[in-house]
Scaffold this motif. Structure first.
Motif, PDB file in Angstrom:
ATOM      1  N   GLN A  12      25.509   3.632   5.945  1.00  0.00           N
ATOM      2  CA  GLN A  12      26.316   2.454   6.216  1.00  0.00           C
ATOM      3  C   GLN A  12      27.787   2.744   5.935  1.00  0.00           C
ATOM      4  N   SER A  13      28.668   1.993   6.564  1.00  0.00           N
ATOM      5  CA  SER A  13      30.110   2.245   6.467  1.00  0.00           C
ATOM      6  C   SER A  13      30.755   1.569   5.262  1.00  0.00           C
ATOM      7  N   ARG A  14      30.171   0.486   4.768  1.00  0.00           N
ATOM      8  CA  ARG A  14      30.803  -0.243   3.669  1.00  0.00           C
ATOM      9  C   ARG A  14      30.579   0.458   2.327  1.00  0.00           C
ATOM     10  N   ALA A  15      31.582   0.373   1.453  1.00  0.00           N
ATOM     11  CA  ALA A  15      31.533   1.075   0.167  1.00  0.00           C
ATOM     12  C   ALA A  15      30.454   0.508  -0.743  1.00  0.00           C
ATOM     13  N   GLU A  16      30.105  -0.785  -0.586  1.00  0.00           N
ATOM     14  CA  GLU A  16      29.078  -1.378  -1.439  1.00  0.00           C
ATOM     15  C   GLU A  16      27.739  -0.667  -1.282  1.00  0.00           C
ATOM     16  N   PHE A  17      27.445  -0.190  -0.089  1.00  0.00           N
ATOM     17  CA  PHE A  17      26.178   0.500   0.137  1.00  0.00           C
ATOM     18  C   PHE A  17      26.173   1.885  -0.506  1.00  0.00           C
ATOM     19  N   THR A  18      27.348   2.489  -0.659  1.00  0.00           N
ATOM     20  CA  THR A  18      27.419   3.769  -1.372  1.00  0.00           C
ATOM     21  C   THR A  18      27.021   3.596  -2.829  1.00  0.00           C
ATOM     22  N   ALA A  19      27.493   2.513  -3.445  1.00  0.00           N
ATOM     23  CA  ALA A  19      27.092   2.226  -4.821  1.00  0.00           C
ATOM     24  C   ALA A  19      25.601   1.943  -4.917  1.00  0.00           C
ATOM     25  N   LEU A  20      25.062   1.231  -3.932  1.00  0.00           N
ATOM     26  CA  LEU A  20      23.618   0.975  -3.904  1.00  0.00           C
ATOM     27  C   LEU A  20      22.828   2.273  -3.790  1.00  0.00           C
ATOM     28  N   ALA A  21      23.267   3.163  -2.897  1.00  0.00           N
ATOM     29  CA  ALA A  21      22.574   4.436  -2.736  1.00  0.00           C
ATOM     30  C   ALA A  21      22.617   5.254  -4.022  1.00  0.00           C
ATOM     31  N   SER A  22      23.761   5.269  -4.695  1.00  0.00           N
ATOM     32  CA  SER A  22      23.867   6.014  -5.954  1.00  0.00           C
ATOM     33  C   SER A  22      22.948   5.428  -7.015  1.00  0.00           C
ATOM     34  N   ALA A  23      22.880   4.108  -7.089  1.00  0.00           N
ATOM     35  CA  ALA A  23      21.983   3.479  -8.061  1.00  0.00           C
ATOM     36  C   ALA A  23      20.523   3.791  -7.746  1.00  0.00           C
ATOM     37  N   ALA A  24      20.159   3.798  -6.464  1.00  0.00           N
ATOM     38  CA  ALA A  24      18.781   4.150  -6.091  1.00  0.00           C
ATOM     39  C   ALA A  24      18.474   5.613  -6.418  1.00  0.00           C
ATOM     40  N   GLY A  55      27.910  17.873 -12.801  1.00  0.00           N
ATOM     41  CA  GLY A  55      28.937  17.123 -12.083  1.00  0.00           C
ATOM     42  C   GLY A  55      28.347  16.148 -11.073  1.00  0.00           C
ATOM     43  N   LEU A  56      27.326  16.589 -10.354  1.00  0.00           N
ATOM     44  CA  LEU A  56      26.672  15.696  -9.389  1.00  0.00           C
ATOM     45  C   LEU A  56      26.011  14.511 -10.086  1.00  0.00           C
ATOM     46  N   LEU A  57      25.323  14.791 -11.182  1.00  0.00           N
ATOM     47  CA  LEU A  57      24.678  13.700 -11.916  1.00  0.00           C
ATOM     48  C   LEU A  57      25.710  12.718 -12.450  1.00  0.00           C
ATOM     49  N   MET A  58      26.806  13.240 -12.970  1.00  0.00           N
ATOM     50  CA  MET A  58      27.850  12.362 -13.487  1.00  0.00           C
ATOM     51  C   MET A  58      28.442  11.500 -12.376  1.00  0.00           C
ATOM     52  N   TYR A  59      28.669  12.107 -11.219  1.00  0.00           N
ATOM     53  CA  TYR A  59      29.224  11.344 -10.098  1.00  0.00           C
ATOM     54  C   TYR A  59      28.276  10.237  -9.662  1.00  0.00           C
ATOM     55  N   VAL A  60      26.983  10.565  -9.567  1.00  0.00           N
ATOM     56  CA  VAL A  60      26.005   9.572  -9.119  1.00  0.00           C
ATOM     57  C   VAL A  60      25.909   8.421 -10.110  1.00  0.00           C
ATOM     58  N   VAL A  61      25.880   8.735 -11.405  1.00  0.00           N
ATOM     59  CA  VAL A  61      25.767   7.684 -12.419  1.00  0.00           C
ATOM     60  C   VAL A  61      27.005   6.791 -12.418  1.00  0.00           C
ATOM     61  N   VAL A  62      28.185   7.401 -12.358  1.00  0.00           N
ATOM     62  CA  VAL A  62      29.426   6.613 -12.368  1.00  0.00           C
ATOM     63  C   VAL A  62      29.521   5.751 -11.110  1.00  0.00           C
ATOM     64  N   GLU A  63      29.159   6.332  -9.962  1.00  0.00           N
ATOM     65  CA  GLU A  63      29.255   5.592  -8.706  1.00  0.00           C
ATOM     66  C   GLU A  63      28.259   4.433  -8.655  1.00  0.00           C
ATOM     67  N   GLY A  64      27.055   4.658  -9.186  1.00  0.00           N
ATOM     68  CA  GLY A  64      26.035   3.613  -9.102  1.00  0.00           C
ATOM     69  C   GLY A  64      25.950   2.700 -10.305  1.00  0.00           C
ATOM     70  N   TRP A  65      26.783   2.918 -11.332  1.00  0.00           N
ATOM     71  CA  TRP A  65      26.690   2.117 -12.555  1.00  0.00           C
ATOM     72  C   TRP A  65      26.860   0.616 -12.313  1.00  0.00           C
ATOM     73  N   PRO A  66      27.790   0.169 -11.432  1.00  0.00           N
ATOM     74  CA  PRO A  66      27.925  -1.291 -11.226  1.00  0.00           C
ATOM     75  C   PRO A  66      26.661  -1.949 -10.674  1.00  0.00           C
ATOM     76  N   ARG A  67      25.765  -1.196 -10.036  1.00  0.00           N
ATOM     77  CA  ARG A  67      24.564  -1.789  -9.461  1.00  0.00           C
ATOM     78  C   ARG A  67      23.292  -1.420 -10.212  1.00  0.00           C
ATOM     79  N   LEU A  68      23.414  -0.806 -11.359  1.00  0.00           N
ATOM     80  CA  LEU A  68      22.232  -0.490 -12.160  1.00  0.00           C
ATOM     81  C   LEU A  68      21.851  -1.697 -13.006  1.00  0.00           C
ATOM     82  N   ASP A  69      21.331  -2.710 -12.354  1.00  0.00           N
ATOM     83  CA  ASP A  69      20.903  -3.925 -13.040  1.00  0.00           C
ATOM     84  C   ASP A  69      19.591  -4.389 -12.430  1.00  0.00           C
TER      85      ASP A  69
END
Length: 303
Positions: free
Chosen positions: A265-277, A49-63
């Motif tokens: 960070q407070s902005r949601a964009e950084f959460t996606a960045l952290a998940s992608a990292a 579940g954790l892996l799935m959440y991280v992949v889904v959350e960071g997928w938009p920034r996996l480029d």
């Protein structure tokens, strides 16, 4: 063939070796086995579940922006982790350079040369076993007080790699000792009987046979070091660096620290960045573990 019943066991007699057949599994053993399977299932489900959440959350920034751009706190859409990825490679590379030869040579001394009856050899073994259980934050304090400030190395790649080397060195020594101990004594005795010296026996017979175990333990130890953040935070691993390290005396940041910075960070964009990292860090860990498995399977010997 005849069967002889003795208590809870049925002995199958006939040509060949007799076999023991149990009448049934006691309910306590079945309950214990089901409890183990349930515990394993809970762990696997939560991990999945954790892996799935991280992949889904960071997928938009996996480029490609993630590994070609530098961090940017103003425009997260163009932010990347190139400096953290490069810093991780630098720190782990020098950590392996420092700790692997030291750990292997220490294991060779303790297993092949050291007299276990000498008090200093017993003291070394006890200290190695105790240091393997010391929390990583303690090594961070040690690195800050002695390596960074005492030796004057500062907040550099050299300080970070030396601190992480001290962190994983006991694990490398223990793994290398177990691998050397697993080589049969008959191999050593046969080599010595043919006229080889002790060092020739170790270099040409013992070490090649112990390579799978030593390589697996070493890579797993480095896998632990690559995910450490607490000691590097104490050492002043900077969270916002827009350049790559150019040497051991350069300032640095690593992926765990960069992830910690973005998730704060407070902005949601950084959460996606952290998940992608996090995904990038997991890919590096899986690559290192896959290398350990390949080395073990490729060089393993059956005695």
């Amino acid at each position: 063939m005849s069967n002889v019943v003795d208590g809870d066991l049925t002995v199958a007699e006939g040509p060949g070796v007799p076999r023991l057949k149990g009448r049934g599994t006691p309910w306590r053993e079945r309950f214990f086995e089901l409890s183990l399977l349930a515990s394993l299932a809970v762990g696997v489900i939560f991990l999945g579940g954790l892996l799935m959440y991280v992949v889904v959350e960071g997928w938009p920034r996996l480029d490609s922006r993630l590994w070609t751009n530098f961090p940017d706190l103003i425009n997260p859409a163009n932010a990347g982790a190139q400096s953290a990825i490069t810093g991780t490679i630098w720190v782990i590379g020098f950590t392996a350079l420092y700790c692997l030869p030291t750990g292997v040579l220490t294991a060779i001394y303790l297993e092949e040369y050291a007299d276990p009856n000498r008090w200093w050899n017993r003291a070394i073994e006890i200290n190695i076993q105790n240091l393997a259980a010391v929390p990583s934050i303690v090594y961070g304090i040690l690195g800050l007080g002695i390596i960074s400030r005492g030796l004057g190395f500062g907040q550099t790649v050299l300080t970070a790699s030396l601190t992480l080397s001290l962190l994983v060195l006991p694990v490398v020594i223990i793994a290398a000792r177990e691998a050397i101990r697993a080589v049969p004594q008959s191999i050593r005795q046969a080599s010595l009987a043919l006229g080889a010296t002790q060092w020739q026996t170790i270099w040409r017979q013992v070490l090649p046979a112990a390579v799978p175990g030593m390589a697996t333990g070493s890579i797993l130890a480095l896998s632990r070091a690559i995910g450490e953040a607490a000691p590097l935070l104490l050492l002043g691993g900077l969270t916002f660096i827009t350049f790559n390290p150019t040497g051991v005396h350069s300032q640095f940041t690593v992926l765990p620290i960069q992830i910690f910075n973005w998730i704060s960070q407070s902005r949601a964009e950084f959460t996606a960045l952290a998940s992608a990292a996090i995904v990038i860090l997991l890919v590096i860990l899986l690559a290192m573990n896959s290398l350990a498995i390949w080395l073990r399977n490729h060089y393993s010997r059956r005695w």
